[in-house]
Write a protein that holds these residues in place. Structure first.
Motif, PDB file in Angstrom:
ATOM      1  N   ASP A 259      -5.091   4.977  -1.456  1.00  0.00           N
ATOM      2  CA  ASP A 259      -4.029   3.996  -1.643  1.00  0.00           C
ATOM      3  C   ASP A 259      -3.676   3.990  -3.129  1.00  0.00           C
ATOM      4  OD1 ASP A 259      -2.320   1.859  -1.849  1.00  0.00           O
ATOM      5  OD2 ASP A 259      -3.754   0.357  -1.154  1.00  0.00           O
ATOM      6  N   LEU A 260      -2.566   4.622  -3.470  1.00  0.00           N
ATOM      7  CA  LEU A 260      -2.191   4.777  -4.870  1.00  0.00           C
ATOM      8  C   LEU A 260      -1.811   3.456  -5.529  1.00  0.00           C
ATOM      9  CD1 LEU A 260      -0.107   8.065  -4.525  1.00  0.00           C
ATOM     10  CD2 LEU A 260      -2.413   7.816  -5.479  1.00  0.00           C
ATOM     11  N   ASP A 261      -1.511   2.434  -4.721  1.00  0.00           N
ATOM     12  CA  ASP A 261      -1.151   1.130  -5.279  1.00  0.00           C
ATOM     13  C   ASP A 261      -2.347   0.182  -5.374  1.00  0.00           C
ATOM     14  OD1 ASP A 261       1.495   1.725  -5.709  1.00  0.00           O
ATOM     15  OD2 ASP A 261       2.180   0.963  -3.772  1.00  0.00           O
ATOM     16  N   HIS A 262      -3.518   0.663  -5.005  1.00  0.00           N
ATOM     17  CA  HIS A 262      -4.705  -0.193  -5.068  1.00  0.00           C
ATOM     18  C   HIS A 262      -5.051  -0.485  -6.526  1.00  0.00           C
ATOM     19  CE1 HIS A 262      -8.807  -1.648  -4.432  1.00  0.00           C
ATOM     20  NE2 HIS A 262      -8.480  -1.804  -3.157  1.00  0.00           N
ATOM     21  N   PRO A 263      -5.465  -1.720  -6.832  1.00  0.00           N
ATOM     22  CA  PRO A 263      -5.770  -2.073  -8.229  1.00  0.00           C
ATOM     23  C   PRO A 263      -6.928  -1.297  -8.845  1.00  0.00           C
ATOM     24  CG  PRO A 263      -6.409  -3.850  -6.721  1.00  0.00           C
ATOM     25  CD  PRO A 263      -5.582  -2.891  -5.935  1.00  0.00           C
TER      26      PRO A 263
ATOM     27  N   ALA B  56       0.825  -1.209   0.000  1.00  0.00           N
ATOM     28  CA  ALA B  56       0.000   0.000   0.000  1.00  0.00           C
ATOM     29  C   ALA B  56       0.858   1.256   0.000  1.00  0.00           C
ATOM     30  CB  ALA B  56      -0.913  -0.002   1.216  1.00  0.00           C
ATOM     31  N   GLN B  57       0.395   2.256  -0.734  1.00  0.00           N
ATOM     32  CA  GLN B  57       1.053   3.562  -0.780  1.00  0.00           C
ATOM     33  C   GLN B  57      -0.010   4.622  -0.488  1.00  0.00           C
ATOM     34  OE1 GLN B  57       2.893   4.573  -4.523  1.00  0.00           O
ATOM     35  NE2 GLN B  57       3.454   6.615  -3.865  1.00  0.00           N
ATOM     36  N   HIS B  58      -0.150   4.992   0.779  1.00  0.00           N
ATOM     37  CA  HIS B  58      -1.187   5.920   1.188  1.00  0.00           C
ATOM     38  C   HIS B  58      -0.724   7.365   1.022  1.00  0.00           C
ATOM     39  CE1 HIS B  58      -2.907   2.579   4.003  1.00  0.00           C
ATOM     40  NE2 HIS B  58      -3.079   2.320   2.730  1.00  0.00           N
ATOM     41  N   ALA B  59      -1.623   8.197   0.516  1.00  0.00           N
ATOM     42  CA  ALA B  59      -1.321   9.614   0.340  1.00  0.00           C
ATOM     43  C   ALA B  59      -2.575  10.418   0.629  1.00  0.00           C
ATOM     44  CB  ALA B  59      -0.835   9.891  -1.082  1.00  0.00           C
ATOM     45  N   VAL B  60      -2.386  11.608   1.199  1.00  0.00           N
ATOM     46  CA  VAL B  60      -3.519  12.512   1.399  1.00  0.00           C
ATOM     47  C   VAL B  60      -3.979  13.000   0.032  1.00  0.00           C
ATOM     48  CG1 VAL B  60      -4.288  14.685   2.426  1.00  0.00           C
ATOM     49  CG2 VAL B  60      -2.657  13.231   3.652  1.00  0.00           C
ATOM     50  N   LEU B  61      -5.268  12.849  -0.230  1.00  0.00           N
ATOM     51  CA  LEU B  61      -5.813  13.184  -1.544  1.00  0.00           C
ATOM     52  C   LEU B  61      -5.842  14.688  -1.755  1.00  0.00           C
ATOM     53  CD1 LEU B  61      -7.144  11.703  -3.991  1.00  0.00           C
ATOM     54  CD2 LEU B  61      -9.343  12.221  -2.922  1.00  0.00           C
TER      55      LEU B  61
END
Length: 240
Positions: free
Chosen positions: A116-120, A2-7
């Motif tokens: 999550d920028l890595d989410h499919p 997972a790569q979480h980022a504030v939107l």
């Protein structure tokens, strides 16, 4: 990973979200968190139980989607075959994060929408846009934000709910013995309502549960176990 980022509407202006349901998009899970506010909808489709969280020795309600790890029996080639999708699945790939902000000179943790920028489901070319061309929130993001608000409140409700049940000793470990594909299989790791102890509560204790809305939630959970037969029927139609 997972790569979480504030939107935000600058860094993520071109992001799109694939709304299609399927194993390739992170939907193939056998358990997912359930929230009290959605028990009425959930109990029509899924068996509801509790699971123990060993990291903080607590419990949370869950909806049972499959009988094996990584199995969602509601997923079919044409999509998710149920009249209601749990909030914890609806929110993907968005999640709640917290940022420290100063209000009236006092630092506070404020909830923010993260992704999550890595989410499919996340794409640059497919799906629905997260932001409008002018930078405003798209209908998809507005709906996701509303779901996240329900989830944030739901986590607080779940914590209080499970704490009360634990104090009243109403949670018991449960092993399901399920017959499918010509054999009996055991499903462990779940907890359920201790019906015998529920029936022995005092009038004062029952009134407390009723006042907090927990008694209805418990009855909905008990009623939901009838959906185990639906899962078994779906399982019999799966390859052995």
């Amino acid at each position: 990973m997972a790569q979480h980022a504030v939107l935000d509407n600058i860094s993520h202006k071109d992001i799109r979200i694939i709304s299609q349901r399927g194993a390739d998009f992170g939907d193939n899970v056998s358990l997912t968190t359930a929230f009290i506010s959605e028990f009425m909808q959930l109990q029509s489709w899924y068996p509801l139980f509790f699971r123990h969280k060993s990291d903080n020795n607590s419990y949370e309600p869950v909806a049972l989607l499959g009988l094996k790890p990584g199995q969602n029996l509601f997923l079919q080639p044409q999509g998710w075959q149920a009249g209601y999708v749990p909030l914890s699945m609806q929110r993907q790939p968005f999640l709640i994060g917290f940022q420290q902000q100063v209000e009236n000179g006092v630092p506070q943790q404020v909830p923010v929408v993260c992704i999550d920028l890595d989410h499919p489901r996340v794409s640059q070319t497919q799906g629905e846009p997260v932001f409008l061309p002018d930078g405003g929130s798209s209908p998809l993001l507005q709906q996701a934000t509303a779901v996240l608000q329900q989830i944030q409140h739901g986590h607080q409700q779940n914590q209080a709910f499970c704490q009360t049940l634990a104090e009243l000793e109403l949670l018991q470990s449960t092993t399901l013995e399920l017959s499918y594909h010509g054999a009996v299989h055991k499903l462990t790791g779940l907890h359920s309502v201790a019906t015998d102890k529920l029936n022995k509560l005092t009038a004062e204790q029952l009134q407390l549960l009723q006042h907090q809305g927990y008694l209805q939630a418990l009855y909905l959970m008990q009623a939901s176990t009838g959906n185990i037969a639906k899962l078994l029927s779906k399982m019999e139609n799966q390859p052995g």
